[in-house]
Design a protein around this motif. Structure first.
Motif, PDB file in Angstrom:
ATOM      1  N   ASP A  66       4.335   1.336  42.691  1.00  0.00           N
ATOM      2  CA  ASP A  66       4.323   2.643  42.025  1.00  0.00           C
ATOM      3  C   ASP A  66       4.604   3.721  43.068  1.00  0.00           C
ATOM      4  N   ALA A  89       5.848  11.236  42.311  1.00  0.00           N
ATOM      5  CA  ALA A  89       6.899  12.239  42.481  1.00  0.00           C
ATOM      6  C   ALA A  89       6.872  12.794  43.903  1.00  0.00           C
ATOM      7  N   SER A 142      11.703  10.370  45.344  1.00  0.00           N
ATOM      8  CA  SER A 142      11.621  10.333  43.882  1.00  0.00           C
ATOM      9  C   SER A 142      11.394  11.735  43.345  1.00  0.00           C
ATOM     10  N   LYS A 187      10.284  12.101  40.243  1.00  0.00           N
ATOM     11  CA  LYS A 187       9.246  11.930  39.237  1.00  0.00           C
ATOM     12  C   LYS A 187       8.535  10.607  39.525  1.00  0.00           C
ATOM     13  N   THR A 242       7.677   6.844  39.366  1.00  0.00           N
ATOM     14  CA  THR A 242       8.529   5.729  38.954  1.00  0.00           C
ATOM     15  C   THR A 242       7.997   4.446  39.564  1.00  0.00           C
ATOM     16  N   LYS A 243       8.651   3.363  39.249  1.00  0.00           N
ATOM     17  CA  LYS A 243       8.325   2.067  39.839  1.00  0.00           C
ATOM     18  C   LYS A 243       9.523   1.563  40.633  1.00  0.00           C
ATOM     19  N   TYR A 296      20.208  -1.708  37.561  1.00  0.00           N
ATOM     20  CA  TYR A 296      19.344  -0.737  38.213  1.00  0.00           C
ATOM     21  C   TYR A 296      20.010  -0.323  39.518  1.00  0.00           C
ATOM     22  N   ASP A 301      15.116   1.217  42.063  1.00  0.00           N
ATOM     23  CA  ASP A 301      14.360   2.038  41.112  1.00  0.00           C
ATOM     24  C   ASP A 301      14.439   1.387  39.734  1.00  0.00           C
ATOM     25  N   GLY A 306      12.151   2.266  37.259  1.00  0.00           N
ATOM     26  CA  GLY A 306      11.712   3.282  36.318  1.00  0.00           C
ATOM     27  C   GLY A 306      10.749   2.802  35.257  1.00  0.00           C
ATOM     28  N   ASP A 307      11.038   3.181  34.019  1.00  0.00           N
ATOM     29  CA  ASP A 307      10.134   2.891  32.903  1.00  0.00           C
ATOM     30  C   ASP A 307      10.120   1.416  32.521  1.00  0.00           C
ATOM     31  N   GLY A 364       9.540  -0.967  34.492  1.00  0.00           N
ATOM     32  CA  GLY A 364       8.786  -1.701  35.501  1.00  0.00           C
ATOM     33  C   GLY A 364       7.818  -2.719  34.936  1.00  0.00           C
TER      34      GLY A 364
END
Length: 359
Positions: free
Chosen positions: A245, A248, A260, A262, A264-265, A294, A308, A310-311, A313
């Protein structure tokens, strides 16, 4: 867990050789295997190119490795020999040599050999690298014909410098110069590399020299192999070894070159320049995990790359496969992202990558 793997698809290799013969149906095929068969494994690839008429390598150690691997086809040394003492080795192993300068010709003429050697006379028609000058051609040709150390069936060749660009007239000029010099010489001719095979059919001659296209990669500017019916032979993969994890505004990797914007994973994958992956791959260079693309973030390190995810993850786990390039992700695209060419990426695969050959 096995990490970095180069999967080598031998059916794709056979397909690509068939495509060479489709594009040049009346030509003999000299399969180019230099630089460890462009990173695919010298002996194993040669063993699965039985339909080729000859092999070509850059240097004598590569040719000797083929003979040690049980390959008996004619082998052409594209750089020729470097010392007169090499000539008995060439003769004993049925190696054929390029003659591209005065030193080589003089060494061949003055050698004491038990039998003549098969020779290819290389003419510089515009590459300005190896090859005799056009003004030297008649002299070199007749000296070879007169030498007891050269077989009478001298073959003639040149090398294209800009064949990957169909809008460049240089290739047409090279073909015209070669034809004017060799007109009336009843010898076999070899001009076309992979790009020449695909784009310049009037320059095919009697022999063609496919290299990159054998491995399923386009030799054309901004091309992709599948446009020519080619299938990628190599699929380079690794595994996710950690998921992190990142909040930001946190920066990742050496030099903190990516931060980053924001939360993110990140997936950390076991691949780096120590495996041959390009260190200068730019931010966002794609990989594929679970059929989805990715982007790489941060600096490519020796052993690891961060991606990255992201969502998504929560859908990715340690141990998941990561595709670095292959049929799903053309190596040509990765080369563009790294401001280089596919040749370099394939040839740079290091010994710590495991090879798996698939029949």
């Amino acid at each position: 867990m096995r990490l970095a793997i180069a999967e080598i698809n031998l059916k794709a290799l056979a397909n690509n050789l068939a495509q060479v013969k489709h594009f040049a149906p009346n030509c003999k095929v000299m399969a180019v295997l230099k630089a460890n068969a462009y990173g695919h494994g010298l002996v194993k690839i040669a063993q699965h190119l039985s339909a080729a008429d000859a092999f070509a390598v850059a240097r004598i150690d590569e040719a000797l490795a083929l003979r040690a691997g049980g390959l008996t086809k004619p082998i052409v040394l594209l750089e020729g020999f470097f010392h007169q003492d090499d000539l008995p080795i060439l003769l004993a192993n049925n190696f054929q040599t390029i003659i591209h300068d005065e030193n080589q010709l003089a060494a061949l003429e003055s050698a004491t050999l038990d039998a003549p050697i098969a020779c290819w006379l290389k003419i510089n028609t515009g590459m300005h690298r190896l090859g005799i000058a056009p003004s030297q051609f008649e002299s070199f040709y007749h000296r070879l014909k007169a030498s007891d150390n050269a077989r009478d069936d001298i073959k003639l060749m040149t090398h294209f410098s800009c064949a990957d660009d169909v809008n460049d007239e240089k290739t047409t000029q090279q073909i015209a110069l070669f034809d004017s010099l060799t007109d009336g010489k009843a010898q076999q001719h070899c001009l076309a590399n992979s790009a020449g095979i695909l784009a310049w059919p009037h320059g095919h001659g009697d022999w063609v020299r496919p290299g990159l296209m054998l491995y399923g990669v386009s030799p054309m500017l901004n091309g992709v192999g599948k446009e020519h019916g080619l299938a990628p032979v190599m699929r380079l993969t690794t595994r996710v070894i950690a998921i992190r994890d990142v909040d930001a505004h946190q920066c990742v990797g050496y030099g903190g070159r990516w931060c980053s914007d924001k939360p993110t994973k990140l997936a950390v994958v076991a691949m780096g320049y120590g495996d041959g992956y390009p260190r200068h791959a730019r931010q966002g260079t794609p990989v594929i995990i679970k059929s989805q693309r990715y982007g790489i973030v941060g600096t490519v390190a020796m052993d690891m790359i961060t991606v990255d995810i992201g969502d998504n993850g929560d859908n990715i786990q340690v141990g998941d496969e990561v595709i670095m390039w292959g049929p799903e992700l053309p190596v040509e695209e990765i080369a563009q992202c790294a401001s280089t060419i596919p040749y370099e990426l394939l040839c740079n695969i290091t010994p710590r990558v495991s090879y798996e050959y698939q029949e």
